[in-house]
Every structure is written in C-alpha cells, then in structure tokens.
Scaffold this active site. Structure first.
Site, PDB file in Angstrom:
ATOM      1  N   ASP A   7      -7.108  -3.051  -4.560  1.00 31.79           N
ATOM      2  CA  ASP A   7      -6.290  -4.170  -4.106  1.00 31.79           C
ATOM      3  C   ASP A   7      -7.028  -5.434  -4.550  1.00 31.79           C
ATOM      4  O   ASP A   7      -7.984  -5.852  -3.917  1.00 31.79           O
ATOM      5  CB  ASP A   7      -6.129  -4.124  -2.589  1.00 31.79           C
ATOM      6  CG  ASP A   7      -5.310  -5.283  -2.052  1.00 31.79           C
ATOM      7  OD1 ASP A   7      -4.405  -5.762  -2.763  1.00 31.79           O
ATOM      8  OD2 ASP A   7      -5.571  -5.712  -0.914  1.00 31.79           O
ATOM      9  N   GLU A  69      -3.075  -2.538  -7.773  1.00 36.14           N
ATOM     10  CA  GLU A  69      -1.867  -3.235  -7.344  1.00 36.14           C
ATOM     11  C   GLU A  69      -1.683  -4.498  -8.191  1.00 36.14           C
ATOM     12  O   GLU A  69      -2.639  -5.211  -8.483  1.00 36.14           O
ATOM     13  CB  GLU A  69      -1.949  -3.612  -5.872  1.00 36.14           C
ATOM     14  CG  GLU A  69      -0.643  -4.175  -5.343  1.00 36.14           C
ATOM     15  CD  GLU A  69      -0.634  -4.331  -3.841  1.00 36.14           C
ATOM     16  OE1 GLU A  69       0.393  -3.995  -3.246  1.00 36.14           O
ATOM     17  OE2 GLU A  69      -1.650  -4.778  -3.274  1.00 36.14           O
ATOM     18  N   ASP A 142      -7.785  -5.032   3.338  1.00 33.31           N
ATOM     19  CA  ASP A 142      -7.889  -4.909   1.876  1.00 33.31           C
ATOM     20  C   ASP A 142      -8.273  -3.486   1.472  1.00 33.31           C
ATOM     21  O   ASP A 142      -7.786  -2.960   0.473  1.00 33.31           O
ATOM     22  CB  ASP A 142      -8.912  -5.903   1.309  1.00 33.31           C
ATOM     23  CG  ASP A 142      -8.489  -7.350   1.477  1.00 33.31           C
ATOM     24  OD1 ASP A 142      -7.296  -7.645   1.252  1.00 33.31           O
ATOM     25  OD2 ASP A 142      -9.348  -8.175   1.836  1.00 33.31           O
TER      26      ASP A 142
END
Length: 167
Positions: A7, A69, A142
């Site tokens: 992430d 992502e 996260d």
C-alpha cells in the site's frame, strides 16, 4: 507461493506478506508492517528511505510476486501524484529483484477482498482478518491495506487459473 502486497505512500508504506498454496487453502499471514519516512525530509530522501526499506523486506521475506495498489485519483491530484511516485519506487524495488509485479486499483482490491468495490476501510479490514483467520487487526491500517492487496492478487491468480482450466 509467497506474495508481497504493498500500500504505497510517501510517508508510510504498508506491506503485507502472505503464503498461499495453489490448491486454494486458507492463506497465511507471514508478516505485515509499515515502512516510514521522515515527514521533514525532502521527497527525494523519503522515497530513497522507502526504497531501502522495501529492499530489506524483499531480502528478508523473499516473495515470489509483488502486488501494489494504484493511486486513487479523486479530489486531490497532488496526493495521487505523490502516491504514484511511491508506487513507482515499489515497482522499481520489485523489478530490481527480478519479481513480477501486478497493480490493482483500490476498487478492485475492495471487490477482491470484500466482494464489494465501494466498501469502507473498516469492512475491508474485517474481511482481511476473516480470510486470514486473525482474531484482531494485525497492525496499522496501511499494513492491513497491504494484506488486502496481497489477498486481491491471490484471488485474481486463483480466478485466472480456474478460467484457464475451463478453456
């Protein structure tokens, strides 16, 4: 198979490592965490710190594949650009280790984990815990988001394998 989910962010970059077999058994969380960079440092220095941190994660956990992502572009283009830079650092780090990289937009990650592309963060985090058999959220958001990216990639691989078999 070992998957590293990322992430990306320029101050905090979540990572999550999963082990999964090809027969579809429940994946197992190996580790998750957050790499941080100094907020007072220039962007170039923060990206360098994150790159070095990811290199360490790659050496320590030796994933077979990396899933990252993509930035969410909505209201704040400046934020999306910064996350895009962090995504590029993650891609560069994986490529420097010869690892294949897959990227997923946030809606695909949410859909892959929660079967709903507009789910909220808490719903996705609960689904991550359920799918990994965890009693509680394993770390900062996260890190949990990075595990969701890894789970999305695993589901995508499983779906691709099923489709290939049916042809």
């Amino acid at each position: 198979m070992r998957i590293l989910g990322i992430d990306p962010g320029t101050l905090a970059m979540g990572f999550g490592v999963l082990d999964a077999n090809e027969v579809g058994d429940q994946p197992r969380m190996v580790q998750c965490g957050v790499l941080t960079a100094s907020a007072s440092a220039p962007l170039s220095q923060r990206l360098h710190e994150l790159y070095l941190g990811l290199a360490d994660v790659l050496v320590r956990f030796r994933p077979d594949e990396v899933a990252i992502e993509e930035p969410f572009v909505a209201r704040n283009v400046r934020s999306a650009l910064a996350i895009g830079r962090a995504q590029a650092i993650a891609m560069l780090s994986a490529a420097s280790h010869g690892l294949p990289v897959a990227t997923y937009p946030p809606a695909k990650v949410k859909h892959g984990v929660a079967d709903y592309g507009r789910g909220d963060k808490e719903q996705v985090q609960r689904m991550v815990c359920l799918q990994l058999g965890l009693a509680a959220k394993p770390g900062p958001s996260d890190a949990t988001d990075a595990l969701a990216v890894a789970l999305c990639h695993l589901r995508q691989r499983q779906l691709s394998r099923l489709l290939a078999r049916s042809e």
